[in-house]
Design an enzyme around this catalytic site. Sequence first.
Site, PDB file in Angstrom:
ATOM      1  N   ASP A 737       1.094  -2.007 -14.097  1.00 32.66           N
ATOM      2  CA  ASP A 737       2.047  -1.602 -15.029  1.00 32.66           C
ATOM      3  C   ASP A 737       1.200  -0.835 -16.206  1.00 32.66           C
ATOM      4  O   ASP A 737       0.270  -1.400 -16.834  1.00 32.66           O
ATOM      5  CB  ASP A 737       2.765  -2.909 -15.529  1.00 32.66           C
ATOM      6  CG  ASP A 737       4.008  -2.435 -16.411  1.00 32.66           C
ATOM      7  OD1 ASP A 737       4.864  -1.946 -16.016  1.00 32.66           O
ATOM      8  OD2 ASP A 737       3.943  -2.774 -17.646  1.00 32.66           O
ATOM      9  N   GLU A 766       1.296   2.952 -12.088  1.00 28.82           N
ATOM     10  CA  GLU A 766       2.643   2.903 -12.623  1.00 28.82           C
ATOM     11  C   GLU A 766       2.548   3.730 -13.803  1.00 28.82           C
ATOM     12  O   GLU A 766       2.730   2.946 -14.893  1.00 28.82           O
ATOM     13  CB  GLU A 766       3.491   1.664 -12.592  1.00 28.82           C
ATOM     14  CG  GLU A 766       4.876   1.924 -12.848  1.00 28.82           C
ATOM     15  CD  GLU A 766       5.206   1.618 -14.440  1.00 28.82           C
ATOM     16  OE1 GLU A 766       6.500   2.106 -14.675  1.00 28.82           O
ATOM     17  OE2 GLU A 766       4.489   1.192 -15.128  1.00 28.82           O
TER      18      GLU A 766
END
Length: 1007
Positions: A737, A766
């Site tokens: 993330d 990401e």
Amino acid sequence: MRIYHLRHASDRPDWAAVCSHVKGLGFDHLLVSPPTDELERLAGPLARECGRAGLALLADLDPPAEAGPDAWAEAALAGLGAGLAGLRVLQPSRLDGRAWAGMIAHMHERHPDASFLAWTPGLSRQQLLDLADSGFDHVFSSLPWWDFRSDWLVEERARLREVAPVIAPVYMPEGRARRDDEQRALRWLWTAAFLGDGWLVQEGLEELAGAAALQEINRWVAQDASGTARIRGLTGPLSPVTALARLDAQASLLLVNPRDDEAVPVDARQAGARLPGSYTLSADAAASLPERLPPAGWLLLPLEQSRPVLMPTGVKAWRRKGVAEALAAPRIAIERVTPLVDDGAFAVKRSVGEAVEVQADIFMDGHAKLSACLLWRAVDEPNWRRVPMALVDNHRWSATFHPDRLGMHCYAVQAWRDDWLSYRDGLAKRVAAGQDVALDVEEGRMLIARYRDRIQDELPDMANTLASMLHRIGNPRSTMTPVPRKKSLLTGATPETGARDLPPAASEQIELLLSELWSSIMHEVPVRPFETTTPSHPLVVERREARYASWYELFPRSQAPEPGRHGSFRDVIARLPYIRRMGFDVLYMPPIHPIGMTNRKGRNNALKAEPDDPGSPYAIGSEDGGHDAVHPLLGSIEDFQELVSAAQAEHLEVALDFAIQCSPDHPWLKAHPEWFDWRPDGSLRYAENPPKRYEDIVNPEFYASSELAPGKAGLWKALRDVVLFWVSQGVRVFRVDNPHTKPLPFWQWLIAEVQGAHPDVIFLSEAFTHPKLMYRLGKLGFSQSYTYFTWRHGKHELTEYLLEVSRPPVSDYFRPHFFVNTPDINPHFLQESGRAGFLIRAALAATTSGLWGMYSGFELCEAAAIPGKEEYLDSEKYQLRHWDWDRPGNIAQAIASLNHIRRINPALQIQQGLEFHRVDNERILFFTRSTPERDNVVLVAISLDPHARQQGWLELPVAEWGLSGRPVPLHDLLGDQYFTARDAWRQVELTPDQPFLIWRLSAGTEA
């Protein structure tokens, strides 16, 4: 020549005062323009006054139109006889060049010092060429008609210099400058002085520009009387400033503002970069440059030769080598090695078994033949594996290898002068030409013998092979080095050299020396003159799932079959067959860890949570544990292990979210407060993206300026250990993330640490950030990356972006993962397009990249959004959701078909091999995906319009397939139908119900 022009000479009563005034301004010539019939009368007294003042007198010569050469000569001789120093001929084209040459030569017999000036503005090129050898001492430029911008004036000057030195006249043309405008007058005067080998100024300009200005300019002009100055234009016609360089003993730069109505910027760097030779502005001149030139402004700056940089002798300096070092330097050049990522600073990416084609430009001096090989190995292997390289064309060499192990590899290119290949090539040419090759055969024997002797000790078996070859063609008759030819002191005879008389070459010897067998044997002998090897370059080899996989994302807590209950790992297990039926390979779950209570977010990101709100899974950590624990309501670690095993049984792989975020309740805050950022009042600094704040999340601080900085290494190691913990639980795929908000050195270190021990671990980045940072993360080691695909909808932008990420250099380090939606991204396109839009985006993602994914609900065409935002209404990030997986209108079967087609077509499992083709409808995207071997070619046409029917003619790339003029056998993969295209154009119709088609080039033998 510095000429002052009096147009109305006959009206001057006081010539002494006039001459004194002209001399005082700095001129050395006075030009008068009396009528031709008054020339002789005025010349005498005026010439005497000029002589007293130190001036030379010139007069215009312009006989009547009907006058012939004799009349010209008579008028000229009369004026010169009366004391004129020279004449300006106003219409030189009235006589041809030969006539002028004869006339001027005749007048020089009587007046050898007389000057003859030709007024040349308006003459054609041919007329100027005619004057080239006519004897004129000076010609005139067309400066008064210049716009201070066009390049014709510099070109004209170059032509005029082929005739004689150029005088630049200053006459104030009507409308170009007003008599009361000093700035414009000064621009004309300095430009004339700069551009001419001499100049001419009309009377009265000193009243406008000032006597002091003319005196200054005349002093400047007098510095160079050689008439050899070169003028260079430095700017184009669109430049706001005109820059001219004058190259002579006093080299200088003139900047001119062509505009009379506004100031313009000065670009000193541009002018400096365009100066010829090694001229440059002095430091003082560069520092004095203004930012802008005023209207009609000018600036004269001195130039100087730049000071050369001299390498110190006797000292090892940059790029300077001693003779011994130069002798040892590589003689063979190996350049433009590909693939390389930032010149080898980062690893090229490939998967197990995937071809790695390495190319390089290889060459050396002379005509000798070269050989080259590709060296490669896994980093834990001691020896190189060698692959011969083949010459492609234009000194470009190529070889391919297929790595068969996971992990870090390296490769290099090696080249050497191939003496045997050079010898064989020369022998073949001489044989073909019918020449005597006895000496060539002897040289072959010597070469084999030299190779044998070089390897005798280290490779005795190979040396014996070479010895047997010599046995078949005979040992060398010559010594290996020449014998000096000195005469005998006793007899005066010259002794024999090392070579004896050579017998004729036998055909059997020639056949053996030219044979492929002997060539292959000699090629294996490790005698490689001038061997050169590039530095080794890194290559990371990952498992195939790093380049090909279909991902399905879900929140485990929303998987309970009954509404309102918190889902568990066991509920996820029950969903596995459904996911697998859709053809997915990877089950990805957002964070599964305990969620903090402090500042817990409520539904739809509300700042206050209700008692039953589960909170955001990204607020990781509570009294139940941190990143190495699971949420109690999801189950236990054992339940998680059971999920991993059940997924494997369904041929699914579990991917976890690695989010470096903590709730204020995370155990690390108590155990390691030095890992976090504390504000002066003792409070924590919450995560934020101003003006947004995430009060339920705090981020660790990777670097610190405090005395606790040494403890930060513990944070790095703890995060690594989190990953390794989940690896020990059977997880080999991690979606990371927001890695772009964490230090880049940390990711490079962590990925290397993990993959060094577990090369099968895959990391997905990401990072929705700017392209250079996204690409940098790929270079640092991330196996895959989210992309801008989610926001690419138009044909042009899709084509441009897809080609960018599917071709080198990007494809060598960046693998695009096309997610059609995420829990954070509910694209506007999906919100507005209905079921057709979901089909379009799924088809685009599944067919243009080896990696694609979707967040659960996509198959249900879920698009309910918070108004005006790309966010889901009632997002699962903040609450439990219950879904009807059989909801009418779902596209689960279409997704299953896409994934099935991907699975049976290798061309859809790779990143490369994408080509776009012509279609006569801008709302249809038409492309092919092909394997490098071209054994699998898939054709895809997708409508980009979710609302209307679209028709178009596709142009099949039959020439690329070698099928021009032949039937094209195709297989409709959606309908499982075979058909034949009879020509290159095929009409298609795409509808909102079926907005895409997928065909495959077939062998044409199917039933």
